[in-house]
Design a protein around this motif. Structure first.
Motif, PDB file in Angstrom:
ATOM      1  N   VAL A   1       3.347  -4.593   9.760  1.00 29.71           N
ATOM      2  CA  VAL A   1       4.247  -4.488  10.913  1.00 29.71           C
ATOM      3  C   VAL A   1       4.407  -5.847  11.594  1.00 29.71           C
ATOM      4  O   VAL A   1       5.521  -6.243  11.971  1.00 29.71           O
ATOM      5  CB  VAL A   1       3.724  -3.438  11.916  1.00 29.71           C
ATOM      6  CG1 VAL A   1       4.536  -3.473  13.207  1.00 29.71           C
ATOM      7  CG2 VAL A   1       3.786  -2.050  11.298  1.00 29.71           C
ATOM      8  N   ILE A   2       3.323  -6.583  11.749  1.00 34.12           N
ATOM      9  CA  ILE A   2       3.396  -7.903  12.384  1.00 34.12           C
ATOM     10  C   ILE A   2       4.272  -8.838  11.562  1.00 34.12           C
ATOM     11  O   ILE A   2       5.075  -9.610  12.105  1.00 34.12           O
ATOM     12  CB  ILE A   2       1.991  -8.487  12.578  1.00 34.12           C
ATOM     13  CG1 ILE A   2       1.239  -7.683  13.648  1.00 34.12           C
ATOM     14  CG2 ILE A   2       2.055  -9.968  12.982  1.00 34.12           C
ATOM     15  CD1 ILE A   2      -0.224  -8.043  13.777  1.00 34.12           C
TER      16      ILE A   2
ATOM     17  N   GLY B   1       7.303   6.713  13.208  1.00 32.52           N
ATOM     18  CA  GLY B   1       6.907   7.750  12.251  1.00 32.52           C
ATOM     19  C   GLY B   1       6.552   7.181  10.897  1.00 32.52           C
ATOM     20  O   GLY B   1       5.586   7.626  10.258  1.00 32.52           O
ATOM     21  N   THR B   2       7.303   6.179  10.442  1.00 33.62           N
ATOM     22  CA  THR B   2       6.990   5.571   9.151  1.00 33.62           C
ATOM     23  C   THR B   2       5.654   4.824   9.204  1.00 33.62           C
ATOM     24  O   THR B   2       4.901   4.798   8.223  1.00 33.62           O
ATOM     25  CB  THR B   2       8.097   4.598   8.704  1.00 33.62           C
ATOM     26  OG1 THR B   2       8.212   3.521   9.656  1.00 33.62           O
ATOM     27  CG2 THR B   2       9.429   5.306   8.597  1.00 33.62           C
ATOM     28  N   MET B   3       5.357   4.251  10.364  1.00 33.89           N
ATOM     29  CA  MET B   3       4.069   3.566  10.527  1.00 33.89           C
ATOM     30  C   MET B   3       2.918   4.560  10.499  1.00 33.89           C
ATOM     31  O   MET B   3       1.896   4.341   9.831  1.00 33.89           O
ATOM     32  CB  MET B   3       4.054   2.777  11.839  1.00 33.89           C
ATOM     33  CG  MET B   3       5.059   1.653  11.909  1.00 33.89           C
ATOM     34  SD  MET B   3       5.056   0.841  13.530  1.00 33.89           S
ATOM     35  CE  MET B   3       6.611  -0.054  13.463  1.00 33.89           C
ATOM     36  N   LEU B   4       3.085   5.665  11.238  1.00 34.82           N
ATOM     37  CA  LEU B   4       2.033   6.685  11.289  1.00 34.82           C
ATOM     38  C   LEU B   4       1.809   7.303   9.921  1.00 34.82           C
ATOM     39  O   LEU B   4       0.663   7.497   9.488  1.00 34.82           O
ATOM     40  CB  LEU B   4       2.406   7.758  12.309  1.00 34.82           C
ATOM     41  CG  LEU B   4       1.414   8.923  12.459  1.00 34.82           C
ATOM     42  CD1 LEU B   4       0.047   8.407  12.880  1.00 34.82           C
ATOM     43  CD2 LEU B   4       1.939   9.943  13.467  1.00 34.82           C
TER      44      LEU B   4
ATOM     45  N   ILE C   1       5.281   1.147  -1.176  1.00 38.62           N
ATOM     46  CA  ILE C   1       6.508   0.520  -1.663  1.00 38.62           C
ATOM     47  C   ILE C   1       6.766  -0.794  -0.943  1.00 38.62           C
ATOM     48  O   ILE C   1       6.881  -1.851  -1.555  1.00 38.62           O
ATOM     49  CB  ILE C   1       7.725   1.453  -1.489  1.00 38.62           C
ATOM     50  CG1 ILE C   1       7.518   2.748  -2.281  1.00 38.62           C
ATOM     51  CG2 ILE C   1       8.994   0.754  -1.923  1.00 38.62           C
ATOM     52  CD1 ILE C   1       7.464   2.562  -3.774  1.00 38.62           C
ATOM     53  N   GLY C   2       6.836  -0.745   0.375  1.00 38.91           N
ATOM     54  CA  GLY C   2       7.088  -1.960   1.132  1.00 38.91           C
ATOM     55  C   GLY C   2       7.608  -1.655   2.520  1.00 38.91           C
ATOM     56  O   GLY C   2       7.498  -0.528   3.013  1.00 38.91           O
ATOM     57  N   ALA C   3       8.182  -2.665   3.141  1.00 40.77           N
ATOM     58  CA  ALA C   3       8.713  -2.538   4.495  1.00 40.77           C
ATOM     59  C   ALA C   3       9.903  -3.471   4.637  1.00 40.77           C
ATOM     60  O   ALA C   3      10.066  -4.412   3.858  1.00 40.77           O
ATOM     61  CB  ALA C   3       7.635  -2.881   5.520  1.00 40.77           C
TER      62      ALA C   3
ATOM     63  N   MET D   1      10.734  -0.687   9.327  1.00 41.36           N
ATOM     64  CA  MET D   1      10.602   0.588   8.638  1.00 41.36           C
ATOM     65  C   MET D   1       9.647   0.400   7.459  1.00 41.36           C
ATOM     66  O   MET D   1       9.726  -0.620   6.761  1.00 41.36           O
ATOM     67  CB  MET D   1      11.957   1.087   8.124  1.00 41.36           C
ATOM     68  CG  MET D   1      12.969   1.350   9.225  1.00 41.36           C
ATOM     69  SD  MET D   1      12.511   2.756  10.254  1.00 41.36           S
ATOM     70  CE  MET D   1      13.845   2.721  11.462  1.00 41.36           C
ATOM     71  N   LEU D   2       8.770   1.371   7.241  1.00 38.54           N
ATOM     72  CA  LEU D   2       7.782   1.265   6.172  1.00 38.54           C
ATOM     73  C   LEU D   2       7.928   2.424   5.199  1.00 38.54           C
ATOM     74  O   LEU D   2       8.197   3.558   5.608  1.00 38.54           O
ATOM     75  CB  LEU D   2       6.359   1.270   6.739  1.00 38.54           C
ATOM     76  CG  LEU D   2       5.807  -0.015   7.364  1.00 38.54           C
ATOM     77  CD1 LEU D   2       6.490  -0.306   8.702  1.00 38.54           C
ATOM     78  CD2 LEU D   2       4.295   0.099   7.570  1.00 38.54           C
TER      79      LEU D   2
END
Length: 244
Positions: free
Chosen positions: A48-49, A22-25, A74-76, A69-70
């Motif tokens: 993500v990679i 969900g955070t990616m989408l 802000i960041g991941a 998590m993204l």
């Protein structure tokens, strides 16, 4: 009872997977409003990679790790359920992100050059720059985790870099990072070679320290060179597009 526990455990794992996805989408949707969906997908993929590099490195060392998590703009992060037991392990996990990220950015660059696609080239630049930025030798950056294997005091080398970046392009994000870095810099200031922490957590053989120094400098040099060259290519492409 066993079946119930299995279902509960499966539910927890599924909820974590859905939260991560969900955070990616959400990130793709928000970035797409500014940069278009193709760049948004590629940009989020690069993030993500990078985080998966930490995930796989942690798992390789037997450290339970959560899925990436993204937070858009802000960041991941990739959370560790168990912290590293020594500085070398922390450096190994820290190196995993920018290393896999550099591989992904290079692959994107090669595809962009082969197919002559400018938006892919832009994504590769984002990958090179983001991973280079993460190599700043200061916590909370990956570079701080990698260089700590040499000595926590090396984190002070990141201070002039951060100051230079802020003077070049002021950003609230840089101020937030500075606030997060301040307690770690204080820790580095108090660090002593004869302390218990130095004798245990930071007790790393000199050979290993030299190896990580070589990995760090080599990766940083490669990312800096590629970020510069791709930036120049994008500038030339925009110039040609304007002339047309």
């Amino acid at each position: 009872m066993t079946k119930l526990l299995f279902l509960l455990f499966s539910g927890v794992k599924l909820s974590k997977l859905l939260l991560s996805g969900g955070t990616m989408l959400l990130s793709v949707l928000l970035y797409a409003t500014l940069y278009g969906w193709r760049y948004a997908v590629g940009f989020v993929a690069m993030i993500v990679i990078h985080e998966l590099g930490h995930f796989f490195a942690a798992r390789h060392r037997g450290l339970p790790a959560g899925l990436p998590m993204l937070i858009p703009f802000i960041g991941a992060w990739t959370s560790l359920e168990k912290m590293p037991h020594d500085a070398e392990t922390e450096a190994f996990v820290g190196l995993g992100g920018p290393l896999l990220g550099a591989v992904a950015a290079t692959g994107c660059y090669l595809m962009a050059r082969s197919w002559n696609i400018d938006w892919l080239l832009a994504i590769s630049y984002a990958g090179f720059f983001l991973n280079l930025f993460n190599l700043i030798p200061m916590l909370p950056f990956d570079g701080g985790r990698i260089t700590a294997v040499l000595s926590p005091r090396i984190w002070f080398a990141g201070v002039p870099i951060m100051v230079g970046l802020f003077l070049y392009r002021p950003s609230p994000m840089l101020l937030l990072i500075a606030l997060l870095a301040a307690p770690q810099l204080m820790k580095a200031w108090k660090y002593r070679a004869d302390s218990e922490e130095a004798q245990t957590y930071y007790a790393v053989p000199a050979r290993v320290k030299w190896e990580y120094a070589a990995y760090y400098l080599g990766l940083a040099a490669f990312l800096a060179m590629m970020a510069h060259d791709v930036h120049e290519m994008l500038g030339a492409a925009r110039h040609l597009g304007g002339d047309a």
